[in-house]
Design a protein around this motif. Structure first.
Motif, PDB file in Angstrom:
ATOM      1  N   THR A 181      -2.516   1.959   5.666  1.00  0.00           N
ATOM      2  CA  THR A 181      -2.079   3.339   5.765  1.00  0.00           C
ATOM      3  C   THR A 181      -2.038   3.972   4.380  1.00  0.00           C
ATOM      4  OG1 THR A 181      -0.783   2.965   7.760  1.00  0.00           O
ATOM      5  CG2 THR A 181      -0.164   4.850   6.395  1.00  0.00           C
ATOM      6  N   ALA A 182      -2.739   5.096   4.232  1.00  0.00           N
ATOM      7  CA  ALA A 182      -2.837   5.758   2.933  1.00  0.00           C
ATOM      8  C   ALA A 182      -3.659   7.029   3.095  1.00  0.00           C
ATOM      9  CB  ALA A 182      -3.500   4.850   1.891  1.00  0.00           C
ATOM     10  N   VAL A 183      -3.651   7.829   2.052  1.00  0.00           N
ATOM     11  CA  VAL A 183      -4.614   8.919   1.949  1.00  0.00           C
ATOM     12  C   VAL A 183      -5.843   8.346   1.239  1.00  0.00           C
ATOM     13  CG1 VAL A 183      -5.113  11.188   0.999  1.00  0.00           C
ATOM     14  CG2 VAL A 183      -2.817  10.673   1.869  1.00  0.00           C
ATOM     15  N   TYR A 184      -6.989   8.505   1.847  1.00  0.00           N
ATOM     16  CA  TYR A 184      -8.235   7.965   1.310  1.00  0.00           C
ATOM     17  C   TYR A 184      -9.026   9.091   0.657  1.00  0.00           C
ATOM     18  CZ  TYR A 184      -7.481   3.481   3.523  1.00  0.00           C
ATOM     19  OH  TYR A 184      -6.960   2.252   3.867  1.00  0.00           O
ATOM     20  N   TYR A 185      -9.514   8.803  -0.544  1.00  0.00           N
ATOM     21  CA  TYR A 185     -10.272   9.769  -1.323  1.00  0.00           C
ATOM     22  C   TYR A 185     -11.667   9.227  -1.615  1.00  0.00           C
ATOM     23  CZ  TYR A 185      -5.689  11.783  -2.412  1.00  0.00           C
ATOM     24  OH  TYR A 185      -4.437  12.353  -2.336  1.00  0.00           O
ATOM     25  N   CYS A 186     -12.646  10.105  -1.553  1.00  0.00           N
ATOM     26  CA  CYS A 186     -13.956   9.716  -2.052  1.00  0.00           C
ATOM     27  C   CYS A 186     -14.159  10.339  -3.425  1.00  0.00           C
ATOM     28  CB  CYS A 186     -15.074  10.110  -1.102  1.00  0.00           C
ATOM     29  SG  CYS A 186     -15.291  11.867  -0.837  1.00  0.00           S
ATOM     30  N   ALA A 187     -14.952   9.675  -4.225  1.00  0.00           N
ATOM     31  CA  ALA A 187     -15.190  10.104  -5.593  1.00  0.00           C
ATOM     32  C   ALA A 187     -16.650   9.860  -5.944  1.00  0.00           C
ATOM     33  CB  ALA A 187     -14.286   9.343  -6.555  1.00  0.00           C
ATOM     34  N   ALA A 188     -17.144  10.624  -6.906  1.00  0.00           N
ATOM     35  CA  ALA A 188     -18.550  10.511  -7.292  1.00  0.00           C
ATOM     36  C   ALA A 188     -18.706  10.580  -8.798  1.00  0.00           C
ATOM     37  CB  ALA A 188     -19.365  11.636  -6.638  1.00  0.00           C
ATOM     38  N   LYS A 189     -19.734   9.921  -9.280  1.00  0.00           N
ATOM     39  CA  LYS A 189     -20.112  10.044 -10.679  1.00  0.00           C
ATOM     40  C   LYS A 189     -21.623   9.982 -10.760  1.00  0.00           C
ATOM     41  CE  LYS A 189     -19.962   6.864 -13.719  1.00  0.00           C
ATOM     42  NZ  LYS A 189     -21.409   6.906 -14.016  1.00  0.00           N
ATOM     43  N   HIS A 190     -22.163  10.596 -11.787  1.00  0.00           N
ATOM     44  CA  HIS A 190     -23.602  10.509 -11.992  1.00  0.00           C
ATOM     45  C   HIS A 190     -23.972   9.056 -12.249  1.00  0.00           C
ATOM     46  CE1 HIS A 190     -23.083  14.847 -12.794  1.00  0.00           C
ATOM     47  NE2 HIS A 190     -24.284  14.921 -12.278  1.00  0.00           N
ATOM     48  N   GLY A 242     -26.295  17.243  -3.933  1.00  0.00           N
ATOM     49  CA  GLY A 242     -26.850  17.135  -5.277  1.00  0.00           C
ATOM     50  C   GLY A 242     -27.565  15.856  -5.576  1.00  0.00           C
ATOM     51  N   HIS A 243     -27.367  15.343  -6.731  1.00  0.00           N
ATOM     52  CA  HIS A 243     -28.256  14.404  -7.359  1.00  0.00           C
ATOM     53  C   HIS A 243     -27.877  12.941  -7.163  1.00  0.00           C
ATOM     54  CE1 HIS A 243     -29.917  18.016  -9.064  1.00  0.00           C
ATOM     55  NE2 HIS A 243     -28.716  18.370  -9.458  1.00  0.00           N
ATOM     56  N   ARG A 244     -28.076  12.175  -8.193  1.00  0.00           N
ATOM     57  CA  ARG A 244     -27.886  10.740  -8.130  1.00  0.00           C
ATOM     58  C   ARG A 244     -26.431  10.416  -8.416  1.00  0.00           C
ATOM     59  NH1 ARG A 244     -32.686   7.699  -9.664  1.00  0.00           N
ATOM     60  NH2 ARG A 244     -31.234   6.181 -10.554  1.00  0.00           N
ATOM     61  N   TYR A 245     -25.669  10.182  -7.356  1.00  0.00           N
ATOM     62  CA  TYR A 245     -24.260   9.875  -7.543  1.00  0.00           C
ATOM     63  C   TYR A 245     -23.935   8.475  -7.053  1.00  0.00           C
ATOM     64  CZ  TYR A 245     -23.688  14.861  -8.258  1.00  0.00           C
ATOM     65  OH  TYR A 245     -23.782  16.137  -8.735  1.00  0.00           O
ATOM     66  N   ALA A 246     -23.251   7.735  -7.870  1.00  0.00           N
ATOM     67  CA  ALA A 246     -22.561   6.547  -7.386  1.00  0.00           C
ATOM     68  C   ALA A 246     -21.264   7.042  -6.745  1.00  0.00           C
ATOM     69  CB  ALA A 246     -22.267   5.601  -8.537  1.00  0.00           C
ATOM     70  N   MET A 247     -20.848   6.366  -5.701  1.00  0.00           N
ATOM     71  CA  MET A 247     -19.696   6.851  -4.950  1.00  0.00           C
ATOM     72  C   MET A 247     -18.635   5.766  -4.826  1.00  0.00           C
ATOM     73  SD  MET A 247     -20.640   9.943  -4.001  1.00  0.00           S
ATOM     74  CE  MET A 247     -19.652  10.345  -2.556  1.00  0.00           C
ATOM     75  N   GLY A 248     -17.421   6.217  -4.756  1.00  0.00           N
ATOM     76  CA  GLY A 248     -16.329   5.274  -4.576  1.00  0.00           C
ATOM     77  C   GLY A 248     -15.322   5.787  -3.563  1.00  0.00           C
ATOM     78  N   TRP A 249     -14.614   4.860  -2.977  1.00  0.00           N
ATOM     79  CA  TRP A 249     -13.481   5.179  -2.107  1.00  0.00           C
ATOM     80  C   TRP A 249     -12.220   4.603  -2.755  1.00  0.00           C
ATOM     81  CZ3 TRP A 249     -13.420   8.431   1.901  1.00  0.00           C
ATOM     82  CH2 TRP A 249     -14.622   8.700   2.568  1.00  0.00           C
ATOM     83  N   PHE A 250     -11.196   5.419  -2.783  1.00  0.00           N
ATOM     84  CA  PHE A 250      -9.889   5.009  -3.275  1.00  0.00           C
ATOM     85  C   PHE A 250      -8.845   5.387  -2.231  1.00  0.00           C
ATOM     86  CE2 PHE A 250     -10.609   3.913  -7.785  1.00  0.00           C
ATOM     87  CZ  PHE A 250     -11.921   4.323  -7.909  1.00  0.00           C
ATOM     88  N   ARG A 251      -7.679   4.813  -2.365  1.00  0.00           N
ATOM     89  CA  ARG A 251      -6.598   5.196  -1.459  1.00  0.00           C
ATOM     90  C   ARG A 251      -5.281   5.250  -2.235  1.00  0.00           C
ATOM     91  NH1 ARG A 251      -6.458  -0.230   2.398  1.00  0.00           N
ATOM     92  NH2 ARG A 251      -5.541  -1.682   0.856  1.00  0.00           N
TER      93      ARG A 251
END
Length: 122
Positions: free
Chosen positions: A86-95, A25-34
């Motif tokens: 050590t962790a579960v890593y998640y990616c996330a997005a926002k417009h 899709g479009h214009r997303y800023a992205m982040g990684w969290f754990r």
């Protein structure tokens, strides 16, 4: 928006891994969290849609690097891994609509992918 994170695994301390997250899709800023059991989701890194601004948490700065390519895939290069990574890593997005937001807050993001487990043995 579907986010698919991949690249997790079991490694030894000092090793490297690269996580990937593809966002359609479009214009997303992205982040990684754990996140580890019993703890809140922790900010790791963030990158704007253009890639011009990047942020890393203090705990990973100098070891992890967030980047993205022209196909809207975001990477998290993780070097010198430690057992505490050590962790579960998640990616996330926002417009990425130029409005001000706190990139380190999970609530700032609209979409989340399923996590990928990273285990670092000592």
């Amino acid at each position: 928006v579907q986010l698919q994170a991949s690249g997790g695994g079991l490694v030894q301390a000092g090793d490297s891994l690269r996580l990937s997250c593809a966002a359609s899709g479009h214009r997303y800023a992205m982040g990684w969290f754990r996140q580890t059991p019993g703890r809140q989701r922790e900010f790791v890194a963030h990158i704007t849609w253009s890639g011009g601004n990047r942020h890393h948490s203090h705990s990973v700065r100098g070891r992890f690097t967030i980047s993205r390519d022209a196909k809207n895939t975001v990477y998290l290069q993780m070097n010198s891994l430690k057992p505490e990574d050590t962790a579960v890593y998640y990616c996330a997005a926002k417009h990425d609509d130029a409005r001000t937001y706190d990139y380190s807050e999970p609530g700032s993001y609209e979409y989340w992918g399923k996590g990928t487990l990273v285990t670092v043995s000592s």
